[in-house]
Design an enzyme around this catalytic site. Structure first.
Site, PDB file in Angstrom:
ATOM      1  CG  HIS A  70      -9.762  14.211  30.220  1.00 60.86           C
ATOM      2  ND1 HIS A  70      -9.865  14.771  31.478  1.00 60.86           N
ATOM      3  CD2 HIS A  70      -9.385  12.928  30.418  1.00 60.86           C
ATOM      4  CE1 HIS A  70      -9.558  13.863  32.390  1.00 60.86           C
ATOM      5  NE2 HIS A  70      -9.268  12.731  31.783  1.00 60.86           N
ATOM      6  CG  ASP A  77      -5.367  17.893  27.444  1.00 65.38           C
ATOM      7  OD1 ASP A  77      -4.304  17.275  27.618  1.00 65.38           O
ATOM      8  OD2 ASP A  77      -6.460  17.503  27.914  1.00 65.38           O
ATOM      9  CD  GLN A  88      -4.100   9.955  26.717  1.00 67.57           C
ATOM     10  OE1 GLN A  88      -3.360   9.079  26.272  1.00 67.57           O
ATOM     11  NE2 GLN A  88      -4.607   9.889  27.932  1.00 67.57           N
ATOM     12  CE  LYS A  90      -3.022  11.060  31.342  1.00 73.29           C
ATOM     13  NZ  LYS A  90      -4.067  10.049  31.482  1.00 73.29           N
ATOM     14  CB  CYS A  95     -12.395  11.649  32.145  1.00 71.36           C
ATOM     15  SG  CYS A  95     -12.018  10.922  33.718  1.00 71.36           S
TER      16      CYS A  95
END
Ligand code: PMP
Length: 407
Positions: free
Chosen positions: A124, A201, A204, A227, A365
């Site tokens: 991202h 990261d 998600q 999220k 993104c």
């Protein structure tokens, strides 16, 4: 086989019980943000209704109550991530700010000319641009790690890039554009053996399966509350204590200091050193409510359910002429990214919206990844545990309708 009752879970999310353009809402934009269960909405409202005060330092009862809830939320996040010392859990505004914190406080301090940061092609923008800015400031270099046509990190190419110039590997746990579940445990093992730090990261990932940062073996882990069925404006950075201790502050202001004088200031201990200003108290409490809610969900069954929804989508769209799924990761977290000949993604997205179906279109993104896979953008349907087979049916019917209209 455990049957997961998605319809039951769905009833906990009031926003889903509405019509859009005369059709029942089919919400398939969960990778952008997830919906909130009633208990999260209530926890936020309750806080403002009954406990609102500024945290820490207050001598009065409300401040004490707000502080206790706020710090209990930090403990919840620590348990959720398998972290034993909650001082290693920092509140941020979200994944983007968490990564920037590391890029400012760690990277700018540590990197020198010739050092390298490895970043897979499927990141991202928020896991690319902060490193580019840090590289510009230090003379370090951001080097992309190749991905395969399936949309998976090429581990052999990764190995070849891993030399003693590499100081950091920054990788997402799950790709927001394709759903690829990356082998971050293996990546962390190889990177750390080569002397590099690893930032994962997790934006998600956390909404789809449980995460234990110790088991992953990374050095930093980040995610966003929104999220994970929690509010926007709140996120988390976990970092190893010794790293965070050695890092200079990110933002300066109240809360993060020990003592301030014009002769010079000294800084507070962890986690407060990195938490300047009044934090998003209601956000932290709302996020803890989301974590608490998830403790009542059979997460393995939820993940299996999402896998079924994805498999059904793949199977039921296979005969649509000109439809092409982008990426075909072996392990995917509920994302169906595709293009269709003769139909621009944004036109398809608008046609689906007319039928009450919410998807995302565009580059997600992840422009380098789109470039690598040679598509300008995709249509992305992203599932969550409250989606049902009826949602899949609606999506497939919507795509078929668009196909008829455009061909
Ligand atoms: N990384 C990934 C993989 C994401 O999916 C997102 C959100 N789309 C982010 C980072 C940025 O998260 P936020 O906008 O909440 O800071």
């Amino acid at each position: 086989v455990v049957e997961f009752d998605a319809a039951d879970v769905r009833r906990d999310f009031p926003i889903l019980a509405q019509e859009i353009n005369g059709h029942p809402l089919v919400y398939l934009d969960n990778a952008a943000t997830t919906q909130k269960p009633e208990v999260v909405i209530e926890a936020i409202a309750d806080y403002y209704r009954s406990d609102n005060a500024n945290v820490h330092r207050g001598v009065h009862t409300l401040s004490d109550r707000a502080t206790q809830k706020f710090e209990a939320a930090r403990e919840s996040v620590a348990r959720f991530l398998g972290v034993s010392d909650s001082r290693e859990v920092l509140w941020t505004r979200g994944t983007t700010e968490s990564i920037n914190l590391v890029a400012y406080s760690w990277a700018r301090q540590q990197l020198r000319t010739g050092d390298r940061i490895l970043v897979p092609w499927l990141e991202h923008h928020s896991d690319i641009v902060p490193w580019q800015l840090a590289a510009q400031a230090t003379g370090a270099e951001v080097v992309p790690v190749p991905v395969t046509d399936r949309g998976e990190i090429d581990l052999d190419a990764f190995d070849e890039l891993l030399d003693d110039r590499v100081r950091l590997v920054a990788v997402n746990h799950v790709s927001n554009a394709l759903g690829t579940i990356n082998p971050v445990e293996e990546i962390a093992r190889r990177a750390r053996a080569a002397g590099a730090l690893v930032l994962v990261d997790g934006a998600q990932a956390v909404g789809h399966f449980p995460v234990n940062v110790e088991a992953l073996g990374c050095d930093f882990y980040t995610f966003s509350g929104h999220k994970l069925f929690g509010p926007t404006g709140i996120g988390v950075l976990w970092g190893r204590g010794e790293l965070l201790d050695a890092m200079p502050p990110f933002l300066g202001g109240g809360e993060m200091i020990e003592r301030v004088s014009f002769a010079g200031s000294t800084f507070n201990a962890l986690p407060f050193k990195f938490e300047a200003g009044t934090p998003h108290i209601a956000g932290a409490i709302g996020l803890a409510a989301a974590i608490d809610y998830l403790s009542g969900v059979d997460r393995a069954a939820a993940a299996a359910h999402e896998e079924t929804l994805l498999a059904e989508t793949i199977a039921r769209t296979a005969d649509i002429p000109g439809l092409r799924r982008i990426g075909a990761p072996t392990r995917s977290a509920g994302i169906f990214s595709f293009v269709m000949d003769g139909c621009h993604p944004s036109d398809l997205g608008m046609l689906l919206d007319e039928q009450g179906i919410a998807v995302r279109t565009g580059h997600h993104c992840a422009q380098p990844l789109m470039e690598r896979l040679a598509v300008p953008g995709t249509v992305r349907a992203s599932y969550s545990m409250y989606n049902t087979l009826e949602d899949v049916e609606a999506l497939v019917a919507g795509i078929r309708k668009a196909h008829t209209l455009f061909s």
